[in-house]
Motif scaffolding. Structure first.
Motif, PDB file in Angstrom:
ATOM      1  N   HIS A  70      47.599  47.117  43.103  1.00 30.83           N
ATOM      2  CA  HIS A  70      47.770  46.352  44.761  1.00 30.83           C
ATOM      3  C   HIS A  70      46.389  46.629  45.592  1.00 30.83           C
ATOM      4  CE1 HIS A  70      51.515  44.656  44.027  1.00 30.83           C
ATOM      5  NE2 HIS A  70      52.075  45.742  43.550  1.00 30.83           N
ATOM      6  N   GLN A  71      46.006  47.946  45.552  1.00 34.58           N
ATOM      7  CA  GLN A  71      44.612  48.311  46.148  1.00 34.58           C
ATOM      8  C   GLN A  71      43.439  47.045  45.679  1.00 34.58           C
ATOM      9  OE1 GLN A  71      42.697  51.888  45.177  1.00 34.58           O
ATOM     10  NE2 GLN A  71      41.453  51.822  46.852  1.00 34.58           N
ATOM     11  N   LEU A  72      43.553  46.803  44.284  1.00 26.49           N
ATOM     12  CA  LEU A  72      42.470  46.119  43.771  1.00 26.49           C
ATOM     13  C   LEU A  72      42.608  44.626  44.151  1.00 26.49           C
ATOM     14  CD1 LEU A  72      39.872  45.459  41.944  1.00 26.49           C
ATOM     15  CD2 LEU A  72      41.581  45.347  40.026  1.00 26.49           C
ATOM     16  N   VAL A  73      43.884  44.221  44.246  1.00 28.01           N
ATOM     17  CA  VAL A  73      44.257  42.855  44.554  1.00 28.01           C
ATOM     18  C   VAL A  73      43.832  42.637  46.110  1.00 28.01           C
ATOM     19  CG1 VAL A  73      46.042  41.120  44.782  1.00 28.01           C
ATOM     20  CG2 VAL A  73      45.935  42.562  42.698  1.00 28.01           C
ATOM     21  N   GLU A  74      44.234  43.530  46.984  1.00 27.08           N
ATOM     22  CA  GLU A  74      43.859  43.599  48.290  1.00 27.08           C
ATOM     23  C   GLU A  74      42.320  43.403  48.707  1.00 27.08           C
ATOM     24  OE1 GLU A  74      44.926  43.031  52.307  1.00 27.08           O
ATOM     25  OE2 GLU A  74      45.986  42.810  50.794  1.00 27.08           O
ATOM     26  N   LEU A  75      41.652  44.341  47.822  1.00 26.40           N
ATOM     27  CA  LEU A  75      40.131  44.274  47.974  1.00 26.40           C
ATOM     28  C   LEU A  75      39.586  43.018  47.530  1.00 26.40           C
ATOM     29  CD1 LEU A  75      39.152  47.982  46.911  1.00 26.40           C
ATOM     30  CD2 LEU A  75      39.329  47.146  49.275  1.00 26.40           C
ATOM     31  N   CYS A  76      39.919  42.454  46.468  1.00 30.44           N
ATOM     32  CA  CYS A  76      39.607  41.074  46.032  1.00 30.44           C
ATOM     33  C   CYS A  76      39.863  40.052  46.963  1.00 30.44           C
ATOM     34  CB  CYS A  76      40.060  40.807  44.629  1.00 30.44           C
ATOM     35  SG  CYS A  76      39.556  41.714  43.291  1.00 30.44           S
ATOM     36  N   SER A  77      41.198  40.134  47.850  1.00 27.22           N
ATOM     37  CA  SER A  77      41.385  39.200  48.696  1.00 27.22           C
ATOM     38  C   SER A  77      40.415  39.399  49.859  1.00 27.22           C
ATOM     39  CB  SER A  77      42.868  39.390  49.109  1.00 27.22           C
ATOM     40  OG  SER A  77      43.274  38.554  50.198  1.00 27.22           O
ATOM     41  N   LEU A  78      40.037  40.512  50.299  1.00 26.79           N
ATOM     42  CA  LEU A  78      39.201  40.468  51.365  1.00 26.79           C
ATOM     43  C   LEU A  78      37.797  40.046  51.182  1.00 26.79           C
ATOM     44  CD1 LEU A  78      40.392  43.876  52.703  1.00 26.79           C
ATOM     45  CD2 LEU A  78      41.113  41.539  53.909  1.00 26.79           C
ATOM     46  N   SER A  79      37.276  40.223  49.835  1.00 30.71           N
ATOM     47  CA  SER A  79      36.065  40.075  49.429  1.00 30.71           C
ATOM     48  C   SER A  79      35.736  38.550  48.906  1.00 30.71           C
ATOM     49  CB  SER A  79      35.345  41.022  48.702  1.00 30.71           C
ATOM     50  OG  SER A  79      36.109  41.024  47.356  1.00 30.71           O
ATOM     51  N   GLY A  80      36.923  37.872  48.752  1.00 36.66           N
ATOM     52  CA  GLY A  80      36.997  36.593  48.066  1.00 36.66           C
ATOM     53  C   GLY A  80      36.678  36.528  46.523  1.00 36.66           C
ATOM     54  N   ALA A  81      36.939  37.561  45.796  1.00 40.01           N
ATOM     55  CA  ALA A  81      36.511  37.731  44.293  1.00 40.01           C
ATOM     56  C   ALA A  81      37.890  37.189  43.911  1.00 40.01           C
ATOM     57  CB  ALA A  81      36.413  39.321  44.146  1.00 40.01           C
ATOM     58  N   LEU A  82      37.743  36.820  42.472  1.00 38.14           N
ATOM     59  CA  LEU A  82      38.598  35.922  41.664  1.00 38.14           C
ATOM     60  C   LEU A  82      39.118  37.056  40.762  1.00 38.14           C
ATOM     61  CD1 LEU A  82      37.266  32.433  41.340  1.00 38.14           C
ATOM     62  CD2 LEU A  82      38.931  33.243  42.989  1.00 38.14           C
ATOM     63  N   LEU A  83      40.151  36.825  40.087  1.00 40.54           N
ATOM     64  CA  LEU A  83      40.746  37.695  39.038  1.00 40.54           C
ATOM     65  C   LEU A  83      41.079  36.518  37.869  1.00 40.54           C
ATOM     66  CD1 LEU A  83      43.391  40.124  40.847  1.00 40.54           C
ATOM     67  CD2 LEU A  83      40.532  40.704  39.589  1.00 40.54           C
ATOM     68  N   ALA A  84      40.827  36.904  36.398  1.00 41.44           N
ATOM     69  CA  ALA A  84      41.087  36.089  35.371  1.00 41.44           C
ATOM     70  C   ALA A  84      41.485  36.965  34.258  1.00 41.44           C
ATOM     71  CB  ALA A  84      39.669  35.135  35.136  1.00 41.44           C
ATOM     72  N   ASP A  85      42.597  36.310  33.556  1.00 46.08           N
ATOM     73  CA  ASP A  85      42.795  36.952  32.239  1.00 46.08           C
ATOM     74  C   ASP A  85      42.963  35.735  31.306  1.00 46.08           C
ATOM     75  OD1 ASP A  85      45.184  35.715  33.063  1.00 46.08           O
ATOM     76  OD2 ASP A  85      46.380  37.437  32.896  1.00 46.08           O
ATOM     77  N   SER A  86      43.553  36.021  30.159  1.00 43.05           N
ATOM     78  CA  SER A  86      43.690  34.947  29.117  1.00 43.05           C
ATOM     79  C   SER A  86      44.526  33.867  29.410  1.00 43.05           C
ATOM     80  CB  SER A  86      44.054  35.541  27.639  1.00 43.05           C
ATOM     81  OG  SER A  86      45.489  35.903  27.946  1.00 43.05           O
ATOM     82  N   ASP A  87      45.391  33.818  30.534  1.00 43.85           N
ATOM     83  CA  ASP A  87      46.305  32.864  31.075  1.00 43.85           C
ATOM     84  C   ASP A  87      45.736  31.847  32.197  1.00 43.85           C
ATOM     85  OD1 ASP A  87      48.468  33.903  29.197  1.00 43.85           O
ATOM     86  OD2 ASP A  87      49.079  35.258  30.857  1.00 43.85           O
TER      87      ASP A  87
END
Length: 680
Positions: A70-87
């Protein structure tokens, strides 16, 4: 597949030169962020706003704990970074994507928990059957089939048994360590890993190794699992082996008796644990016997305040001979209130308990002496066996070096030269060991001689001689006393010399009696009224001070301290205090006569001041009283007028240590003049 994610990042529009692969965490668990430098690097880059998208085969590859995920998700939300996996690709700034990422993180954490739970349950079930392989200590080996057996090396078994036998005889861990060091005995250790796995080597014993051996239940035939746990608060990040703590026996997960080959019985193992617990220096145990002169240290308790353990205080009197006493100051030490409950001079109480101990041990002295002789012969036989086994090992090593040298090709001089040196070294080691063994057999024959047997039997009939013999140390006396006595409860009767003593023997039997301690004044003696009546009667019959003293000694009366016999001076001091006149035949007077005005004898001043004569002598020696020797050199003549008597009374009334404190607090106002000596 993970390295192939570079192509996917390029397909999503990022230049190949701007794609960074983080593979620092390969082979590391995702459950702990502190041990993952790659994850920390990723979090740093996201925080600085340098990341556009984070790709992974599965989101569980990034974090296995909710906090990190959740720390990583919150930081990505603040910095505008995206997350991607095989789905798919997720934007944490959108609620639906954030909800889905949260579910993925929760499922990843639950998956790790279930995996750990299944593994722990399977390991515990296997341990409950006694089938889980646990590391074996010194003296054991594990066969390829998994069976645990005693070390096949005979010398290794002998040394392990000697550890427990020596602890039974000496009683402390330090004594066992010194015994092994004095006899040059090493511990057999087999390598658990590496190129020399399974090879036997001999290492110098240490306190930690011996303590582990004495505490390990496998030596008593127990299969134990869960003796140590991981304490998270003590775990050091990056060091998985840290944080281990030893649990109490009631917290062990599995304990199966008679599952392992044993060196000792279960009863002997429990006795060893109890003895080591008693050796600890805590309030609930007597502690290990030490070399101090206080015989009853650790076993004497106060009978006036609920049985608290009395402490030992050592001091050096004016005679420079170290002395000790037993003091109970429980309330003062623990609560800061009250005063010392009681204080008993050590030697007087030690003498009484020693007499009781020797009387109790006298009937079994002969049997004990025979057992001591058998124990000495058994110890020598064990040491002789160890020496022979060491000789056999050294001779085998020399013979093996010889065979290796003979099998080498003579033309290969580099090899033969080294093998020859190894052979010579093995022969030299065998020769040295043979010489050492010969010296050992000369100094300590395997069996006791007839003279040694006769000496042991003779000493059995004179236990006091053995007790007071110079070779018998204070530690030996304390060890013998604790073998027969559990607790000694003492209580002083008022401020008299009488001490009520209750001895609780091993097994629970109790005996009571009375001991006598030294006191400061005659009027503290319980027999003081009888003493006064007897002195008055003898003085009325016209006896001199020396005759009265002899009669008092014949009647069994004793002075309060320092001596066990009355002297003429003590009788004179008592009669002056009582106002009783004594007849002195011509030429036998021991008192000072014809003293001038403001002149005093020691006894007269002590009576006038109401203090012991010993204190008067101390003040004379320290220069606090003006005095000179009588012309015959036997007596002191003290000069003190009314003003001086008043000053001395003021000094007598002040608390102990007054002048010592005055030197540091108000030296110019309350300190005594320098010509009177150093104030104390």
């Amino acid at each position: 597949m993970q390295y192939g994610l570079v192509e996917r990042a390029v397909a999503l529009g990022w230049a190949r030169s701007r794609v960074v692969v983080i593979d620092d965490d390969l082979g590391r668990s995702a459950a702990i962020a502190a041990a993952r430098p790659g994850f920390q690097k990723l979090v740093t880059e996201v925080t600085m706003g340098r990341v556009g998208i984070v790709l992974g085969i599965e989101m569980s590859r990034l974090a296995r704990t909710g906090r990190d995920w959740h720390q990583l998700v919150e930081l990505c939300s603040l910095s505008g970074a995206l997350l991607a996996d095989s789905d798919g690709v997720y934007d944490p700034r959108f609620y639906n994507d954030r909800l889905l990422l949260g579910l993925k993180g929760t499922m990843s954490e639950a998956e790790l928990y279930l995996i750990r739970q299944r593994m722990a349950s399977g390991r515990l079930a296997k341990a409950e059957r006694g089938e889980l392989a646990v590391p074996v200590p010194i003296g054991y080996v594990r066969r390829p089939s998994g069976e645990v057996v005693l070390d096949p090396d005979g010398q290794a078994q002998t040394v392990v048994r000697l550890v427990f036998d020596t602890f039974d005889r000496l009683g402390t861990l330090n004594a066992v360590l010194r015994y092994f060091a004095d006899h040059g005995i090493g511990l057999p250790v087999r390598a658990h890993s590496g190129l020399e796995k399974g090879e036997l080597s001999w290492r110098r014993p240490s306190r930690e190794t011996l303590q582990i051996m004495l505490h390990n239940p496998i030596y008593a035939g127990y299969y134990a699992y869960g003796r140590r746990r991981i304490e998270p608060r003590r775990t050091v990040p990056g060091r998985p082996s840290t944080g281990r703590v030893t649990c109490g026996r009631d917290e062990w997960l599995v304990v199966l008796p008679d599952r392992m080959p044993a060196y000792i019985t279960a009863e002997r193992y429990e006795a060893n644990l109890a003895r080591m617990a008693a050796n600890r220096q805590i309030a609930g145990s007597p502690g290990a016997p030490r070399g101090g002169s206080a015989l009853l240290a650790g076993v004497v308790r106060c009978g006036l305040c609920g049985g608290h353990r009395m402490t030992v205080r050592y001091h050096t009197p004016t005679s420079r001979n170290p002395a000790h006493g037993y003091t109970c100051g429980y309330d003062k030490a623990n609560y800061g209130t009250g005063t010392v409950c009681q204080h008993i001079t050590g030697p007087a109480l030690d003498r009484y308990v020693t007499g009781q101990l020797l009387d109790a041990a006298a009937p079994a002295a002969l049997e004990v002496s025979l057992q001591a002789a058998g124990q000495a012969e058994a110890e020598r036989a064990t040491l002789d066996t160890l020496w022979r086994q060491r000789l056999d090992r050294a001779r085998y090593a020399a013979d093996r070096a010889r065979r290796q040298y003979q099998l080498a090709e003579p033309e290969n001089r580099l090899v033969t030269r080294q093998l020859e040196a190894d052979w010579e070294a093995a022969l030299a080691a065998a020769d040295r060991l043979t010489a050492d063994y010969q010296r050992f057999t000369e100094t300590q024959p395997r069996t006791l001689t007839a003279g040694e047997h006769a000496a042991i039997r003779a000493l059995a009939h004179d236990l006091p001689a053995v007790w007071h013999a110079p070779p018998t140390t204070a530690t030996d006396r304390k060890e013998l006393l604790r073998t027969l006595i559990d607790t000694i409860i003492v209580g002083v009767v008022g401020d008299s010399e009488t001490v009520n003593v209750t001895i609780v023997w091993a097994g629970g039997h109790q005996t009571t009696g009375q001991a006598a301690r030294p006191v400061a004044r005659l009027d503290q003696l319980s027999c003081y009224p009888q003493l006064v009546a007897r002195v008055t009667e003898l003085a009325g019959r016209g006896l001199s001070s020396r005759q009265i003293a002899d009669q008092l000694n014949t009647d069994g009366l004793r002075p309060p301290k320092r001596t066990d016999r009355f002297g003429p001076g003590q009788v004179l001091a008592l009669t002056r205090r009582l106002g009783v006149r004594i007849h002195h035949p011509r030429g036998t007077s021991t008192a000072l006569t014809n003293l001038g005005p403001d002149q005093w004898s020691v006894g007269e001043l002590a009576t006038a001041m109401g203090m012991p004569t010993a204190t008067v002598y101390t003040w004379i020696y320290r220069g606090w009283i003006t005095a000179r020797h009588h012309p015959d050199g036997k007596y002191w003549i003290i000069t003190a007028d009314a003003a001086e008597i008043g000053r001395l009374r003021e000094r007598r009334a002040r608390p102990p240590g007054y002048y010592t404190r005055a030197r540091w607090t108000e030296p110019t106002e309350q300190a005594e003049p320098s010509q009177e000596g150093t104030p104390t």
